[in-house]
Design a protein around this motif. Structure first.
Motif, PDB file in Angstrom:
ATOM      1  N   ASP A 179     -13.113  10.512 -11.148  1.00 35.76           N
ATOM      2  CA  ASP A 179     -12.950   9.054 -11.147  1.00 35.76           C
ATOM      3  C   ASP A 179     -12.718   8.525  -9.731  1.00 35.76           C
ATOM      4  O   ASP A 179     -11.689   7.890  -9.457  1.00 35.76           O
ATOM      5  N   PRO A 180     -13.635   8.776  -8.818  1.00 35.65           N
ATOM      6  CA  PRO A 180     -13.409   8.306  -7.439  1.00 35.65           C
ATOM      7  C   PRO A 180     -13.344   6.782  -7.406  1.00 35.65           C
ATOM      8  O   PRO A 180     -13.975   6.116  -8.234  1.00 35.65           O
ATOM      9  N   ILE A 181     -12.568   6.257  -6.467  1.00 36.47           N
ATOM     10  CA  ILE A 181     -12.525   4.794  -6.356  1.00 36.47           C
ATOM     11  C   ILE A 181     -13.605   4.281  -5.417  1.00 36.47           C
ATOM     12  O   ILE A 181     -13.964   3.127  -5.440  1.00 36.47           O
ATOM     13  N   ASP A 182     -14.088   5.151  -4.558  1.00 35.95           N
ATOM     14  CA  ASP A 182     -15.269   4.771  -3.794  1.00 35.95           C
ATOM     15  C   ASP A 182     -16.075   6.033  -3.507  1.00 35.95           C
ATOM     16  O   ASP A 182     -15.616   7.146  -3.746  1.00 35.95           O
ATOM     17  N   LEU A 183     -17.274   5.835  -3.016  1.00 40.54           N
ATOM     18  CA  LEU A 183     -18.128   6.988  -2.747  1.00 40.54           C
ATOM     19  C   LEU A 183     -18.415   7.071  -1.261  1.00 40.54           C
ATOM     20  O   LEU A 183     -19.523   7.331  -0.831  1.00 40.54           O
ATOM     21  N   MET A 184     -17.367   6.842  -0.476  1.00 40.67           N
ATOM     22  CA  MET A 184     -17.560   6.855   0.973  1.00 40.67           C
ATOM     23  C   MET A 184     -17.421   8.270   1.524  1.00 40.67           C
ATOM     24  O   MET A 184     -17.600   8.525   2.653  1.00 40.67           O
ATOM     25  N   MET A 219     -20.654  -2.849   2.402  1.00 44.01           N
ATOM     26  CA  MET A 219     -20.244  -1.445   2.309  1.00 44.01           C
ATOM     27  C   MET A 219     -21.189  -0.709   1.367  1.00 44.01           C
ATOM     28  O   MET A 219     -21.523  -1.226   0.303  1.00 44.01           O
ATOM     29  N   PRO A 220     -21.617   0.491   1.739  1.00 40.75           N
ATOM     30  CA  PRO A 220     -22.532   1.223   0.862  1.00 40.75           C
ATOM     31  C   PRO A 220     -21.776   1.858  -0.297  1.00 40.75           C
ATOM     32  O   PRO A 220     -21.670   3.076  -0.394  1.00 40.75           O
ATOM     33  N   ASP A 221     -21.218   1.040  -1.164  1.00 44.27           N
ATOM     34  CA  ASP A 221     -20.406   1.570  -2.240  1.00 44.27           C
ATOM     35  C   ASP A 221     -20.583   0.733  -3.489  1.00 44.27           C
ATOM     36  O   ASP A 221     -20.705  -0.488  -3.420  1.00 44.27           O
ATOM     37  N   PHE A 222     -20.577   1.391  -4.666  1.00 45.67           N
ATOM     38  CA  PHE A 222     -20.857   0.641  -5.885  1.00 45.67           C
ATOM     39  C   PHE A 222     -19.761  -0.346  -6.241  1.00 45.67           C
ATOM     40  O   PHE A 222     -19.953  -1.218  -7.072  1.00 45.67           O
ATOM     41  N   ARG A 223     -18.583  -0.218  -5.630  1.00 47.13           N
ATOM     42  CA  ARG A 223     -17.527  -1.176  -5.930  1.00 47.13           C
ATOM     43  C   ARG A 223     -17.402  -2.285  -4.882  1.00 47.13           C
ATOM     44  O   ARG A 223     -16.450  -3.061  -4.921  1.00 47.13           O
ATOM     45  N   ALA A 224     -18.356  -2.373  -3.962  1.00 51.65           N
ATOM     46  CA  ALA A 224     -18.228  -3.347  -2.873  1.00 51.65           C
ATOM     47  C   ALA A 224     -18.073  -4.774  -3.410  1.00 51.65           C
ATOM     48  O   ALA A 224     -17.215  -5.526  -2.948  1.00 51.65           O
ATOM     49  N   ALA A 225     -18.874  -5.133  -4.397  1.00 53.94           N
ATOM     50  CA  ALA A 225     -18.817  -6.496  -4.926  1.00 53.94           C
ATOM     51  C   ALA A 225     -17.485  -6.733  -5.643  1.00 53.94           C
ATOM     52  O   ALA A 225     -16.842  -7.770  -5.480  1.00 53.94           O
ATOM     53  N   GLY A 244      -7.814 -19.720   4.901  1.00 55.33           N
ATOM     54  CA  GLY A 244      -9.139 -19.590   5.494  1.00 55.33           C
ATOM     55  C   GLY A 244      -9.528 -18.127   5.532  1.00 55.33           C
ATOM     56  O   GLY A 244      -8.723 -17.281   5.905  1.00 55.33           O
ATOM     57  N   VAL A 245     -10.751 -17.823   5.081  1.00 52.85           N
ATOM     58  CA  VAL A 245     -11.213 -16.436   5.150  1.00 52.85           C
ATOM     59  C   VAL A 245     -12.340 -16.402   6.172  1.00 52.85           C
ATOM     60  O   VAL A 245     -13.356 -17.077   6.007  1.00 52.85           O
ATOM     61  N   ILE A 246     -12.136 -15.668   7.253  1.00 55.08           N
ATOM     62  CA  ILE A 246     -13.073 -15.718   8.369  1.00 55.08           C
ATOM     63  C   ILE A 246     -14.384 -15.028   8.031  1.00 55.08           C
ATOM     64  O   ILE A 246     -15.451 -15.508   8.360  1.00 55.08           O
ATOM     65  N   SER A 247     -14.305 -13.888   7.372  1.00 53.97           N
ATOM     66  CA  SER A 247     -15.550 -13.242   6.964  1.00 53.97           C
ATOM     67  C   SER A 247     -15.263 -12.153   5.952  1.00 53.97           C
ATOM     68  O   SER A 247     -14.257 -11.457   6.047  1.00 53.97           O
ATOM     69  N   VAL A 248     -16.141 -12.038   4.976  1.00 49.20           N
ATOM     70  CA  VAL A 248     -16.026 -10.933   4.034  1.00 49.20           C
ATOM     71  C   VAL A 248     -17.316 -10.133   4.049  1.00 49.20           C
ATOM     72  O   VAL A 248     -17.516  -9.241   3.258  1.00 49.20           O
ATOM     73  N   ASP A 249     -18.186 -10.479   4.978  1.00 51.38           N
ATOM     74  CA  ASP A 249     -19.523  -9.895   4.958  1.00 51.38           C
ATOM     75  C   ASP A 249     -19.513  -8.387   5.179  1.00 51.38           C
ATOM     76  O   ASP A 249     -20.308  -7.660   4.582  1.00 51.38           O
ATOM     77  N   ALA A 250     -18.591  -7.902   6.021  1.00 46.35           N
ATOM     78  CA  ALA A 250     -18.537  -6.462   6.259  1.00 46.35           C
ATOM     79  C   ALA A 250     -18.195  -5.731   4.960  1.00 46.35           C
ATOM     80  O   ALA A 250     -18.779  -4.700   4.644  1.00 46.35           O
ATOM     81  N   GLY A 251     -17.259  -6.298   4.211  1.00 47.50           N
ATOM     82  CA  GLY A 251     -16.864  -5.687   2.939  1.00 47.50           C
ATOM     83  C   GLY A 251     -18.008  -5.668   1.944  1.00 47.50           C
ATOM     84  O   GLY A 251     -18.224  -4.685   1.234  1.00 47.50           O
ATOM     85  N   LEU A 252     -18.768  -6.772   1.921  1.00 47.27           N
ATOM     86  CA  LEU A 252     -19.880  -6.873   0.978  1.00 47.27           C
ATOM     87  C   LEU A 252     -20.968  -5.849   1.255  1.00 47.27           C
ATOM     88  O   LEU A 252     -21.651  -5.387   0.347  1.00 47.27           O
TER      89      LEU A 252
END
Ligand code: ADP
Ligand code: ZN
Length: 836
Positions: A831-836, A669-675, A659-667
């Motif tokens: 080559d950053p993995i995120d832009l946070m 994220m202000p980052d191009f790799r969020a999806a 069961g996955v309770i929520s992934v909405d916070a991850g989605l």
């Protein structure tokens, strides 16, 4: 001929070394090699050099006889000492570190330092003593003369102690002055300077026992047996059949004999007690190898292996993307590919993303390769790490497994590098040097003419794209072993659940029902929520403010067990407030759930079930992670709650529900790799279900059921996700269609950060001119605008060609008028993995 010969001999041949220092400095330095050291300088050795006001340990990266005529010879200082007798940086690693330094814009010396085990970082111990001549000299001087000269004063001080640490003198003189004085005194033969390299960690020695060397087995039979006690005989018997001398303590333990029995044998001259190097074995706690079932490879496994093995036997570079769904048996392919490499007398290196996963992998490797496995990861003690490193260096280990930094293992003759779960972000190092272990693996293999396997169920977009471009050979394992079906994934629309109940629910009814079902069948369930703690944040009803970290631009998370509000970025903590710290209002309330709350609720709903939680809070103690995992594997735990930690790698055949309770916070994220991240996480966690004989089921709760990463995760359709995501990347000019260099400017003072960032951006734009293949964005506040009391501004370079991005960066940096402090504020991430 003769003349030329004489000519050469007549000229004094001077030798120079180029030294990389482990400091945040982007250049190497030249030193003159004193005559007496010329035989011992070698590329790859550590050395001691004067630098600024101090002496420093550096790395010899080049030995040369000429210097650039533009460098004034008198400006070149002398090398102080060569530390190693043999190069500790083997040529391959030297080359790799150089590439990393270049590619990731990091100081070479820093890269080399992180390539060596921390326990090897040498500290200099200098001892000085006065010679006979020095004493005579001192006696001939009167007190006032000594008082007037710092040189004689130093000599007197040195004489007053038998031998002393240079540090004592450092109190009275500047380092430079001290060096000058001791040099002069030494030159005049008045003192003796001894430098010893103290190593932080030494190899460990322990007493061991062996048969006396001048006795043969036959001799023992001749000894009058009456003279020996039965215990002593047992010791001799044991020693005569031991392949390796046992350690004393081990011998006493195994045979339950006392030290006196061994001592008396030693007295009789029958055995010898000696000091033996002991390996601190990080795998010692791993259970004895179980018997390996001889698996028969599935057809797709066999085909995959054949392709890979052929490449290994060809001894040429190539990279394979092994794209196999969860449970498709990738590990078996890794193992057999390693065997193939060993068969042709080559070695193999395997990188895994997380320390947590290594015990299991290591166990499997030990089953197959026994003692020739070495393990390297950061949670080893420094001693263990050093020992493992040395076993690799000496060629005793033929198979190395480890996390990111194991890419620097001094293993020679590489035939294969495996990068498991190649998409994992933990391959990227967050601090200097900011390298990516996966990409460095490819470079290392390229130079070593070795084969790389990048394995994943959810390859990173870049890797898949490279396979699409045929840079990598694509191998697919589309099915699970034994035709087990992939779990069925369902999306639960929480908006409907809200309407049904008229308020927000932590659990959808569907999920509760599903857990009840599997519990009734005696199967196990995993429930994931990617946030630890009890409540996500704390709000005040009166002023509407949330309680934030003192040092970071984030809210604090409520941890009920610890009874604290904690920052998940810097660990800043406060007690739970009774009133709002902002307006003193008494109505504070808690919003959003974390794993702690989830655990509490699950225990309420399923009082009969045994529930455990796996997250960073419950696994802080050494061994606790393994304990929870083992208990779950053994069926002691029925329901396992956790963060993304439970999503990865594990193989629990009895788990049939996730069961996955929520992934909405991850989605969001202000980052191009969020999806991409969300898709990967969901696919991975879904992969934990139905790995045994019963099929699995996955339920994902969300308020965004139409998001494409959820839609494709539901169908477990990687290709469809890739198609959509690659279009998004193309349209916004993100990797793999562009090269990114993210520059974060960090400073405690916002206006200083702004000034520096503004100037750097101006220089970058200047350098780029009107090149349309380059875009320079910013400076702007980074999404995490403040972290650990530092303000963070961001400049992003998007470029079509890597070389061009680098050129512009170099140009801008060289025209930037900066000091060392500014330099420390500028953090370049290639080559950053995120832009946070
Ligand atoms: P992956 O890494 O692709 O998720 P694993 O390597 O963990 O998959 O394999 C999944 C399970 O299948 C493991 O329990 C493994 O022992 C088993 N397995 C792998 N190959 C075979 C095979 N050829 N025959 C039977 N079982 C296999
Ligand atoms: Zn903080």
């Amino acid at each position: 001929m003769f003349l030329l010969f004489f000519g050469l001999c007549g000229k004094i041949r001077r030798m120079y070394v180029e030294v990389a220092l482990p400091l945040y400095i982007f250049q190497t330095f030249l030193y003159l090699v004193p005559e007496e050291m010329s035989a011992s300088v070698q590329v790859g050795c550590r050395c001691l050099v004067p630098f600024g006001k101090r002496s420093h340990v550096g790395y010899i990266v080049c030995v040369q006889e000429d210097v650039d005529p533009e460098i004034p010879l008198e400006s070149i200082k002398e090398l102080l000492a060569v530390i190693d007798e043999e190069p500790v940086i083997i040529p391959e690693i030297l080359e790799l570190t150089r590439w990393i330094a270049d590619y990731y814009y990091a100081p070479w010396g820093e890269v080399i330092r992180s390539a060596l085990p921390a326990g090897m970082n040498a500290a200099m111990e200098v001892t000085i003593s006065v010679t006979e001549a020095g004493r005579t000299q001192l006696n001939s001087l009167d007190a006032s003369r000594i008082e007037r000269s710092s040189k004689w004063k130093a000599l007197q001080q040195i004489a007053s102690t038998k031998s002393l640490d240079l540090k004592v003198l450092e109190k009275n003189y500047t380092k430079a002055r001290l060096v000058a004085i001791t040099r002069e005194l030494e030159k005049q033969g008045l003192i003796e300077v001894e430098q010893e390299i103290g190593q932080k960690v030494r190899t460990k020695k322990q007493l061991a026992v062996r048969l006396a060397t001048n006795y043969t087995i036959e001799d023992f039979f001749k000894i009058d047996n009456e003279e020996l006690t039965p215990t002593q005989k047992r010791v001799l018997d044991y020693l005569s059949i031991s392949v390796k001398p046992p350690f004393l303590s081990e011998l006493m333990d195994t045979l339950s004999v006392s030290i006196s029995a061994i001592k008396s044998l030693e007295k009789k001259g029958l055995v010898e007690v000696f000091s033996q190097t002991m390996r601190r074995n990080p795998l010692a706690h791993i259970q004895q190898p179980m018997l390996i079932p001889d698996l028969i490879l599935t057809d797709s496994q066999a085909q995959a292996l054949e392709q890979i093995a052929t490449a290994i036997f060809a001894e040429e570079y190539s990279t394979f993307l092994l794209h196999g769904v969860t449970g498709s048996g990738k590990t078996e392919i890794y193992l057999r590919a390693m065997k193939a490499a060993l068969e042709i007398d080559k070695t193999a290196l395997m990188l895994v993303p997380e320390i947590a996963l290594t015990p299991m992998f290591s166990r499997r490797l030990c089953e197959h390769f026994g003692d020739s496995v070495a393990i390297l990861h950061s949670s080893l003690s420094e001693g263990e790490r050093l020992d493992e490193w040395q076993r690799i260096y000496r060629g005793e280990a033929k198979v190395v497994i480890g996390t990111r930094s194991a890419i620097f293992a001094p293993i020679r003759n590489l035939g294969l590098i495996v990068v498991d779960e190649e998409h994992e972000t933990s391959y990227k190092q967050e601090e200097v040097p900011r390298y990516n272990g996966r990409d460095s693996a490819i470079m290392r293999a390229l130079k070593a003419e070795a084969v790389v396997i990048l394995g994943s169920a959810t390859p990173s977009l870049e890797t898949y794209h490279n396979a699409f471009l045929k840079k990598y050979t694509y191998i697919s394992l589309p099915e699970r072993v034994a035709k087990r079906p992939l779990a069925k994934v369902e999306i639960v629309d929480m908006r409907e659940v809200f309407q049904r109940h008229g308020k927000m629910q932590l659990f959808a009814d569907e999920v509760i029902e599903a857990i009840k079902d599997v519990q009734a069948k005696g199967e196990q369930a995993i429930v994931m929520l990617n946030r630890r703690g009890f409540s996500a944040f704390v709000l005040c009803r009166s002023c509407g403010q949330s309680i934030r970290c003192r040092d970071c631009a984030v809210t604090l998370t409520y941890h009920k067990e610890a009874s604290r509000l904690i920052c998940h970025y810097c660990n800043y903590q406060i007690g739970v407030p009774q009133a709002c710290p902002n307006c003193k209002g008494l109505y504070i309330y808690y919003v959003g759930e974390g794993t702690e709350q989830l655990e509490m609720r699950v225990k309420e709903i399923f009082p009969e079930s045994k529930v455990a939680r796996l997250d960073r809070d419950t696994t802080r103690r050494k061994g606790s992670f393994e304990k929870i995992i083992n208990e779950f594997a053994d069926g002691v735990i029925d329901i396992l709650i956790g963060t993304q930690m439970i999503a990865k790698g594990h193989d629990f055949p009895n788990v049939t529900l996730v069961g996955v309770i929520s992934v909405d916070a991850g989605l969001s994220m202000p980052d191009f790799r969020a999806a991409e991240r969300t898709f990967q996480l969901l696919t991975q966690v879904a992969g934990r279900a139905g790995r045994g004989t019963s099929p699995g089921r996955v339920l994902i709760q969300t308020y965004h059921p139409d998001h494409y990463s959820l839609v494709h995760a539901r169908q477990q359709n990687y290709q469809a996700f890739y198609q959509q995501e690659i279009n998004f990347r193309r349209s916004l000019y993100y990797p793999p269609f562009s090269v990114l260099v993210n520059i974060i400017i960090k400073h405690k003072d916002l206006s200083q950060a702004q000034a520096l960032a503004g100037e750097l951006a101006r220089q970058l734009r200047n350098a780029a001119q009107d090149d349309r293949t380059i875009r320079i964005l910013g400076p702007a506040a980074a999404p995490l605008s403040r972290l650990r009391a530092e303000h963070r501004l961001q400049i992003l370079i998007k470029a079509r060609a890597r070389a061009r991005a680098r050129e512009i960066l170099d140009l801008a940096m060289s025209s930037l008028n900066y000091n060392q402090q500014d330099m420390n504020a500028i953090n370049v991430e290639v080559d950053p993995i995120d832009l946070m």
